[in-house]
Motif scaffolding. Structure first.
Motif, PDB file in Angstrom:
ATOM      1  N   ASP A  54     121.693   1.153   8.057  1.00 53.65           N
ATOM      2  CA  ASP A  54     122.069   2.520   7.699  1.00 53.65           C
ATOM      3  C   ASP A  54     123.520   2.527   7.217  1.00 53.65           C
ATOM      4  N   THR A  55     123.777   3.241   6.128  1.00 49.38           N
ATOM      5  CA  THR A  55     125.145   3.283   5.581  1.00 49.38           C
ATOM      6  C   THR A  55     126.119   3.970   6.527  1.00 49.38           C
ATOM      7  N   GLY A  56     125.601   4.726   7.499  1.00 50.24           N
ATOM      8  CA  GLY A  56     126.483   5.404   8.436  1.00 50.24           C
ATOM      9  C   GLY A  56     127.283   4.450   9.306  1.00 50.24           C
ATOM     10  N   PHE A  57     126.863   3.188   9.423  1.00 53.67           N
ATOM     11  CA  PHE A  57     127.621   2.210  10.189  1.00 53.67           C
ATOM     12  C   PHE A  57     128.771   1.606   9.388  1.00 53.67           C
ATOM     13  N   GLY A  58     128.862   1.949   8.108  1.00 50.10           N
ATOM     14  CA  GLY A  58     129.946   1.442   7.293  1.00 50.10           C
ATOM     15  C   GLY A  58     129.754   0.011   6.834  1.00 50.10           C
ATOM     16  N   VAL A  59     128.551  -0.527   6.984  1.00 52.87           N
ATOM     17  CA  VAL A  59     128.262  -1.892   6.542  1.00 52.87           C
ATOM     18  C   VAL A  59     127.138  -1.793   5.510  1.00 52.87           C
ATOM     19  N   GLU A  60     127.475  -1.981   4.254  1.00 51.96           N
ATOM     20  CA  GLU A  60     126.507  -1.759   3.187  1.00 51.96           C
ATOM     21  C   GLU A  60     125.819  -3.048   2.740  1.00 51.96           C
ATOM     22  N   GLN A  61     126.198  -4.171   3.320  1.00 51.53           N
ATOM     23  CA  GLN A  61     125.550  -5.428   2.956  1.00 51.53           C
ATOM     24  C   GLN A  61     124.320  -5.663   3.837  1.00 51.53           C
ATOM     25  N   HIS A  62     123.313  -6.301   3.279  1.00 49.05           N
ATOM     26  CA  HIS A  62     122.127  -6.620   4.081  1.00 49.05           C
ATOM     27  C   HIS A  62     122.445  -7.766   5.033  1.00 49.05           C
ATOM     28  N   GLY A  63     121.668  -7.840   6.123  1.00 44.23           N
ATOM     29  CA  GLY A  63     121.856  -8.879   7.121  1.00 44.23           C
ATOM     30  C   GLY A  63     120.580  -9.656   7.371  1.00 44.23           C
ATOM     31  N   GLU A  64     120.661 -10.590   8.285  1.00 42.80           N
ATOM     32  CA  GLU A  64     119.514 -11.413   8.593  1.00 42.80           C
ATOM     33  C   GLU A  64     119.462 -11.701  10.086  1.00 42.80           C
ATOM     34  N   LEU A  82     104.328  -7.116  21.431  1.00 46.07           N
ATOM     35  CA  LEU A  82     105.527  -6.721  22.126  1.00 46.07           C
ATOM     36  C   LEU A  82     106.516  -7.874  22.056  1.00 46.07           C
ATOM     37  N   GLY A  83     107.802  -7.515  21.923  1.00 44.59           N
ATOM     38  CA  GLY A  83     108.793  -8.569  21.822  1.00 44.59           C
ATOM     39  C   GLY A  83     110.149  -8.029  21.417  1.00 44.59           C
ATOM     40  N   THR A  84     110.981  -8.914  20.900  1.00 46.70           N
ATOM     41  CA  THR A  84     112.362  -8.578  20.596  1.00 46.70           C
ATOM     42  C   THR A  84     112.742  -9.145  19.230  1.00 46.70           C
ATOM     43  N   SER A  85     113.746  -8.538  18.595  1.00 50.72           N
ATOM     44  CA  SER A  85     114.278  -9.046  17.328  1.00 50.72           C
ATOM     45  C   SER A  85     115.779  -8.750  17.275  1.00 50.72           C
ATOM     46  N   TYR A  86     116.464  -9.536  16.449  1.00 48.94           N
ATOM     47  CA  TYR A  86     117.925  -9.443  16.329  1.00 48.94           C
ATOM     48  C   TYR A  86     118.303  -9.600  14.869  1.00 48.94           C
ATOM     49  N   ALA A  87     119.311  -8.827  14.427  1.00 47.31           N
ATOM     50  CA  ALA A  87     119.817  -8.963  13.067  1.00 47.31           C
ATOM     51  C   ALA A  87     121.309  -8.626  13.057  1.00 47.31           C
ATOM     52  N   ARG A  88     122.040  -9.208  12.081  1.00 43.86           N
ATOM     53  CA  ARG A  88     123.486  -9.014  11.982  1.00 43.86           C
ATOM     54  C   ARG A  88     123.875  -8.907  10.516  1.00 43.86           C
ATOM     55  N   ALA A  89     124.807  -7.966  10.204  1.00 45.61           N
ATOM     56  CA  ALA A  89     125.319  -7.779   8.847  1.00 45.61           C
ATOM     57  C   ALA A  89     126.842  -7.705   8.900  1.00 45.61           C
ATOM     58  N   ARG A  90     127.495  -8.257   7.877  1.00 45.06           N
ATOM     59  CA  ARG A  90     128.959  -8.268   7.816  1.00 45.06           C
ATOM     60  C   ARG A  90     129.414  -7.708   6.481  1.00 45.06           C
ATOM     61  N   ASN A  91     130.589  -7.020   6.507  1.00 47.05           N
ATOM     62  CA  ASN A  91     131.144  -6.466   5.274  1.00 47.05           C
ATOM     63  C   ASN A  91     132.618  -6.129   5.489  1.00 47.05           C
ATOM     64  N   GLU A 126     119.922  -1.832  20.948  1.00 46.84           N
ATOM     65  CA  GLU A 126     121.352  -1.980  21.241  1.00 46.84           C
ATOM     66  C   GLU A 126     122.077  -2.180  19.920  1.00 46.84           C
ATOM     67  N   ASP A 127     123.104  -1.369  19.660  1.00 42.42           N
ATOM     68  CA  ASP A 127     123.897  -1.456  18.437  1.00 42.42           C
ATOM     69  C   ASP A 127     125.326  -1.847  18.791  1.00 42.42           C
ATOM     70  N   ARG A 128     125.893  -2.783  18.010  1.00 45.67           N
ATOM     71  CA  ARG A 128     127.278  -3.207  18.197  1.00 45.67           C
ATOM     72  C   ARG A 128     127.987  -3.194  16.849  1.00 45.67           C
ATOM     73  N   LEU A 129     129.153  -2.603  16.813  1.00 51.87           N
ATOM     74  CA  LEU A 129     129.974  -2.546  15.612  1.00 51.87           C
ATOM     75  C   LEU A 129     131.359  -3.047  15.990  1.00 51.87           C
ATOM     76  N   SER A 130     131.831  -4.095  15.346  1.00 42.81           N
ATOM     77  CA  SER A 130     133.111  -4.702  15.730  1.00 42.81           C
ATOM     78  C   SER A 130     133.906  -5.084  14.499  1.00 42.81           C
ATOM     79  N   SER A 131     135.234  -5.049  14.656  1.00 43.13           N
ATOM     80  CA  SER A 131     136.160  -5.484  13.611  1.00 43.13           C
ATOM     81  C   SER A 131     137.324  -6.189  14.292  1.00 43.13           C
TER      82      SER A 131
END
Length: 355
Positions: A54-64, A82-91, A126-131
Motif C-alpha cells: 500500500d502506498t500509505g506506508f511510503g514504500v512504492e517499490q515492490h518486495g519479495e 493454513l500457514g504463514t508468509s513474509y515479504a519485505r520492500a525497501r525504498n 504484523e507490519d514493521r516500518l523502519s528507517s
C-alpha cells in the motif's frame, strides 16, 4: 465371383480386428479405481511471494518473500490451507515488512489436471516500518480474497499460483493510515503426504463372439439371401491419429478396404462410427476429441464415395475402456492406455453369396 472374393477378404479383416479387441478386454480380470475423485491427503505448500505494498506506508517499490502452508482437500469442491508468509520492500532508506498468519478456504472449480479456484481467508498481520532514524510496528487482523490455479504433476505433486489482496485493519498504532491493502502474487509447489486410496473392482469377462458360418449352395439353384450379419471393426487410434490429435495419418489402408466394401454393397446402411479416448484429461475435452475423431473417419469414407446418409459419427469420450492402467509416470500411462484410444465402426450389414 470377383465381387464376392473382395467382400469375403474385407469381412475376414474386420472379424480379426474385432476379435483382437475382445481378447484384449477379456484379459483384464479386475480393475482398480480411486475411492475419491480427488486425493484427500494433507499436503505441504512452500511458496515464493511478490508483494506490492500500500502506498500509505511510503514504500512504492515492490518486495519479495516466502511462505509455508499446510493444506487439505475436505470435499470435491473445497480445500483449506493454513500457514504463514513474509515479504519485505525497501525504498530510499525505508524498509517495510509484513508477516501474515492465517487460514484460507479454496473453492475448486475442477479436480482435473488443471484446477482453477477462488480463495477467501482471514488472520493476523504484523507490519514493521523502519528507517535510519525511527521504527514503527503494529499488529492487526486482516481478510484476503483472490483467485488462482493448481496444475497436477502426478499423484502427489502439483503446482499452485494465486493472486490475492490482503486488507488489514490498523487500530491504535503509530502508522499514518488506519487501513491498508497489499497485493500478493504467490507461486509454490504442493506435496501430498499420501497417494489417493484405491479399491479393486471386479470386471466380468467378455464372452467370445459367435463364429460366422457360411452356408454353401450349388448354383444355379436360387437361394434366399442370408440373414444380415452385424460386425464391429475396432481400429487402433495409434494407426489413425497422433496422440491428442484428430487429423488422420496417411495412408489408411484399412479405411480404404472398408470404403471399397461399402461401395460394392450399396445395401449396407446405418453404419455407426464411434470414437473413444483414454481417461487422461477432462470429460468435456475427451468428449469433444472423440467426436472429432469419429467425424474424421466419417469424412474420409465420404471422400471415398460413400453417401454420408449411410454413416453416423458419435463420440463416446473415455467410456467403455478396454484396459485399466495404474502407472504414475505420464509416458508409461499414455502407452498403457493406448487400446482405449480407438475408433469402432459397427452395425455393418453385408449380404454375400458363397460359391
Amino acid at each position: 465371383m470377383n465381387n464376392f472374393k473382395q467382400i469375403s477378404l474385407a469381412a475376414a479383416i474386420l472379424c480379426c480386428a474385432t476379435s483382437g479387441s475382445v481378447f484384449a478386454q477379456a484379459a483384464q480380470p479386475a480393475q482398480v479405481v480411486p475411492i475419491f475423485d480427488y486425493n484427500p491427503s494433507w499436503y505441504i505448500a512452500p511458496t515464493v511471494n511478490g508483494m506490492y505494498p500500500d502506498t500509505g506506508f511510503g514504500v512504492e517499490q515492490h518486495g519479495e518473500g516466502g511462505g509455508l502452508r499446510l493444506g487439505k482437500p475436505i470435499s470435491e469442491s473445497w480445500d483449506i490451507q493454513l500457514g504463514t508468509s513474509y515479504a519485505r520492500a525497501r525504498n530510499n532508506g525505508t524498509t517495510y515488512q509484513q508477516n501474515l498468519l492465517g487460514v484460507d478456504a479454496l473453492y475448486m472449480f475442477s479436480r482435473d489436471t488443471f484446477r482453477p479456484f477462488l480463495l477467501v481467508g482471514a488472520g493476523a498481520q504484523e507490519d514493521r516500518l523502519s528507517s535510519s532514524v525511527a521504527g514503527t510496528s503494529g499488529y492487526a487482523p486482516y481478510v484476503n480474497a483472490g483467485l488462482g490455479f493448481q496444475v497436477s504433476l502426478n499423484d502427489q505433486w502439483s503446482l499452485q499460483a494465486d493472486f490475492r489482496r490482503v486488507h488489514g485493519y490498523l487500530r491504535d498504532n503509530d502508522f499514518s493510515i488506519s487501513r491498508n491493502s497489499n497485493n500478493y502474487l504467490m507461486v509454490g509447489i504442493n506435496y501430498a503426504f499420501d497417494k489417493s486410496p484405491t479399491r479393486p473392482v471386479a470386471v466380468a469377462p467378455t464372452p467370445e463372439p459367435a463364429p460366422i458360418i457360411a452356408v454353401i449352395t450349388p448354383p444355379p439353384a436360387p437361394t434366399p439371401p442370408p440373414a444380415p450379419r452385424f460386425e464391429k471393426i475396432s481400429l487402433s487410434s495409434t494407426e489413425l491419429f497422433s496422440f491428442d490429435k484428430s487429423d488422420l495419418k496417411m495412408p489408411q489402408p484399412k479405411l480404404d478396404e472398408i470404403a471399397a466394401a461399402l461401395n460394392k454393397n450399396t445395401q449396407v446402411n446405418n453404419v455407426v462410427i464411434s470414437g473413444y479416448t483414454d481417461r487422461i484429461g477432462s470429460d468435456k475435452y475427451n468428449q469433444k476429441l472423440s467426436e472429432r475423431r469419429a467425424n474424421a473417419v466419417k469424412d474420409y469414407l465420404v471422400g471415398k464415395g460413400i453417401d454420408a446418409g449411410r454413416l453416423s459419427a458419435v463420440g463416446k469420450g473415455k467410456s467403455d475402456p478396454v484396459v485399466v492402467c495404474t502407472q504414475t509416470k505420464r509416458p508409461a500411462l499414455i502407452d498403457c492406455l493406448e487400446p482405449n484410444r480407438r475408433v469402432e465402426v459397427e452395425q455393418i450389414t453385408i449380404e454375400q453369396r458363397v460359391n
